[in-house]
Design an enzyme around this catalytic site. Structure first.
Site, mmCIF file in Angstrom:
data_model
loop_
_atom_site.group_PDB
_atom_site.id
_atom_site.type_symbol
_atom_site.label_atom_id
_atom_site.label_comp_id
_atom_site.label_asym_id
_atom_site.label_seq_id
_atom_site.Cartn_x
_atom_site.Cartn_y
_atom_site.Cartn_z
ATOM 1 N N GLN A 14 0.845 -1.205 0.000
ATOM 2 C CA GLN A 14 0.000 0.000 0.000
ATOM 3 C C GLN A 14 0.874 1.247 0.000
ATOM 4 O O GLN A 14 0.597 2.215 -0.717
ATOM 5 C CB GLN A 14 -0.935 -0.006 1.208
ATOM 6 C CG GLN A 14 -1.957 -1.132 1.132
ATOM 7 C CD GLN A 14 -2.841 -1.220 2.354
ATOM 8 O OE1 GLN A 14 -2.642 -0.499 3.338
ATOM 9 N NE2 GLN A 14 -3.816 -2.108 2.311
ATOM 10 N N ASP B 25 -1.871 -11.689 4.462
ATOM 11 C CA ASP B 25 -3.319 -11.772 4.714
ATOM 12 C C ASP B 25 -3.767 -13.195 5.046
ATOM 13 O O ASP B 25 -4.917 -13.409 5.447
ATOM 14 C CB ASP B 25 -4.097 -11.254 3.499
ATOM 15 C CG ASP B 25 -3.928 -9.743 3.337
ATOM 16 O OD1 ASP B 25 -3.569 -9.062 4.321
ATOM 17 O OD2 ASP B 25 -4.161 -9.238 2.222
HETATM 18 C C1 S3P Z 1 -2.757 -4.676 0.053
HETATM 19 C C2 S3P Z 1 -1.555 -4.779 0.702
HETATM 20 C C3 S3P Z 1 -1.404 -5.427 2.014
HETATM 21 C C4 S3P Z 1 -2.589 -6.327 2.350
HETATM 22 C C5 S3P Z 1 -3.907 -5.654 2.056
HETATM 23 C C6 S3P Z 1 -3.997 -5.261 0.586
HETATM 24 C C7 S3P Z 1 -2.804 -3.979 -1.253
HETATM 25 O O1 S3P Z 1 -1.337 -4.423 3.015
HETATM 26 O O2 S3P Z 1 -2.534 -6.706 3.702
HETATM 27 O O3 S3P Z 1 -4.987 -6.548 2.341
HETATM 28 O O4 S3P Z 1 -3.811 -4.132 -1.981
HETATM 29 O O5 S3P Z 1 -1.838 -3.284 -1.577
HETATM 30 P P1 S3P Z 1 0.048 -3.666 3.373
HETATM 31 O O6 S3P Z 1 0.453 -2.884 2.210
HETATM 32 O O7 S3P Z 1 -0.290 -2.804 4.553
HETATM 33 O O8 S3P Z 1 1.025 -4.740 3.714
#
Ligand code: S3P
Length: 430
Positions: free
Chosen positions: A170, A316
């Site tokens: 993210q 996840d």
């Molecule tokens: C996601 C990244 C992950 C994941 C989330 C979706 C994404 O989070 O846990 O369900 O779509 O980029 P983080 O970037 O906080 O690790």
């Protein structure tokens, strides 16, 4: 708050299931479709609450978006046609919407306030606020911008090279999206490889991005063109059925059209290392992403040690892996997973509390957990903590309990898998 009685069922799981579209890919398809010029059609879109928050946000900025079942049509008019929203944006439970959208908003000359539900309001936003401030966005919020509600005034930004201190797709994606709206080259270096759907999606819309080891570099002001995106099945949703089939005696399932992007397939590696009887067949590509059918059946599993590079590839899936571990022979140790504390709830605490209540011997640690194997599950009333993945893990756990399990706050499952209980009913046989 909905309480759901999960009846003790002495049955197995059989048949073929196609799980809903990938959550991460669905968000990104809407974001790029809204920034591009021309029509974008998204099929097998995840019509779950999180992805609908992304649609709402872009509709608020004047993008015409039509949703019919799992098909989404976006009439994109490019970045310059986006409008300053009239209202604060409510992003519900969705961390992905928040962090990616902030990246987009940083590059737009708007003042926007964003807020979310109780869970989102407690999740750290400083991880994305810091790099965007470095690029020149003005942002403020609760506790000096660490938490929502946050407001942002974006505009002309400076490109940066960002060394991300957190293993987060993210954060990487938020900075790359800001970079897309910034003149010059913006790059992000990660500590470990995280999911790369932003990079794939940009390419599908005619953009380019350079990848060199753990560094991704994007050129600003690229023009993107609307396209057709068919979203693969979400491996993070399939994971609950893969686990159920692996631990419920007599089960055999085929999960079809599942996304098997290597940045997401840690669950397959874990199941294989635990000794599951499974195979991935019919490997092909859908919308620039690798896809396959996964066959899995009940088998005896072995406890394992899980740490290091694989963690972002299973982040996840750790709640359901903990349940798998409780049925394996021997102990399973999970380390290097401190990021679990910053999910929809503190997932170390939630997994330990819920599985303990169901009779599992499990200890939380600073960065993971230690789970004893060959555990007999008992009935209890347990809370999802408002976290969809904890809720689904409990539902799968209930299949192993001879006594009833009651799931509190089951409605949160709609965040990523609105048809979860219907799909479960479909494959349960006596
Ligand atoms: C996601 C990244 C992950 C994941 C989330 C979706 C994404 O989070 O846990 O369900 O779509 O980029 P983080 O970037 O906080 O690790």
């Amino acid at each position: 708050m909905t309480e759901k009685m999960l009846n003790p069922i002495s049955s197995s799981l059989k048949g073929t299931l196609s799980v809903p579209g990938d959550k991460s890919i669905s968000h990104r398809a809407v974001i790029f479709g809204s920034l591009a010029k021309g029509t974008t059609t998204i099929t097998h879109f995840l019509n779950g609450e999180d992805c609908l928050r992304t649609i709402d946000a872009f509709r608020e900025m004047g993008v015409p978006i039509e949703v019919k079942g799992d098909t989404v049509k976006i009439e994109g008019n490019g970045v310059d046609a986006l409008q300053e929203p009239l209202h604060p944006l409510y992003l519900g439970n969705s961390g992905t919407t928040t962090r990616l959208l902030l990246g987009v908003l940083a590059g737009l000359p708007f003042h926007v306030t964003i807020h979310g539900d109780d869970s989102l309001t407690k999740r750290p936003m400083d991880r994305i606020v810091h790099p965007l401030r470095q690029m020149g966005a003005y942002m403020d919020g609760r506790e000096k911008g660490k938490y929502l509600p946050l407001s942002i005034r974006g505009g002309k930004l400076n490109p940066i090279h960002y060394q991300s201190p957190v293993k987060s797709a993210q954060v990487k994606s938020g900075v790359l999206l800001a970079g897309l709206l910034t003149e010059g080259k913006t790059s992000v270096t990660e500590l470990a490889a995280t999911r790369d759907h932003t990079e794939h999606m940009l390419t599908a819309f005619g953009g380019t991005i350079k990848k060199d080891g753990l560094t991704s570099t994007i050129n600003g002001n690229q023009s993107l063109t609307g396209t057709q995106i068919d979203v693969p099945g979400d491996i993070s949703s399939a994971a609950f059925f893969l686990a159920a089939a692996a631990i419920v005696k007599g089960s055999k399932l085929v999960l079809s059209d599942v996304g098997i992007n290597p940045t997401r397939t840690g669950i397959i590696d874990v199941l294989q290392k635990m000794g599951a009887t499974m195979k991935v067949v019919q490997q092909r590509e859908i919308g620039g992403e690798p896809v396959g059918d996964i066959t899995i059946e009940y088998s005896t599993l072995q406890g394992i040690e899980i740490d290091g590079e694989i963690i972002p590839r299973i982040i996840d899936e750790i709640p359901i892996i903990a349940l798998l571990a409780s049925q394996a022979k021997g102990k399973t140790v999970i380390r290097d997973a401190e990021e679990l504390k910053f999910k929809e709830t503190d997932r170390i605490e939630a997994v330990v509390n819920t599985l303990s209540a169901l009779g599992v011997s499990i200890q939380g640690t600073e960065d993971g957990m230690v789970i004893s194997g060959e555990q007999t599950l008992k009935g209890a009333t347990v809370d999802s903590y408002g976290d969809h993945r904890i809720g689904m893990m409990i539902a799968v756990a209930s299949l192993l309990s001879k006594e009833p399990v009651t799931l509190k706050n089951s409605e949160c499952i709609a965040v990523s898998y609105p048809s979860f209980f219907d799909d479960l009913d479909r494959v349960l046989v006596d």
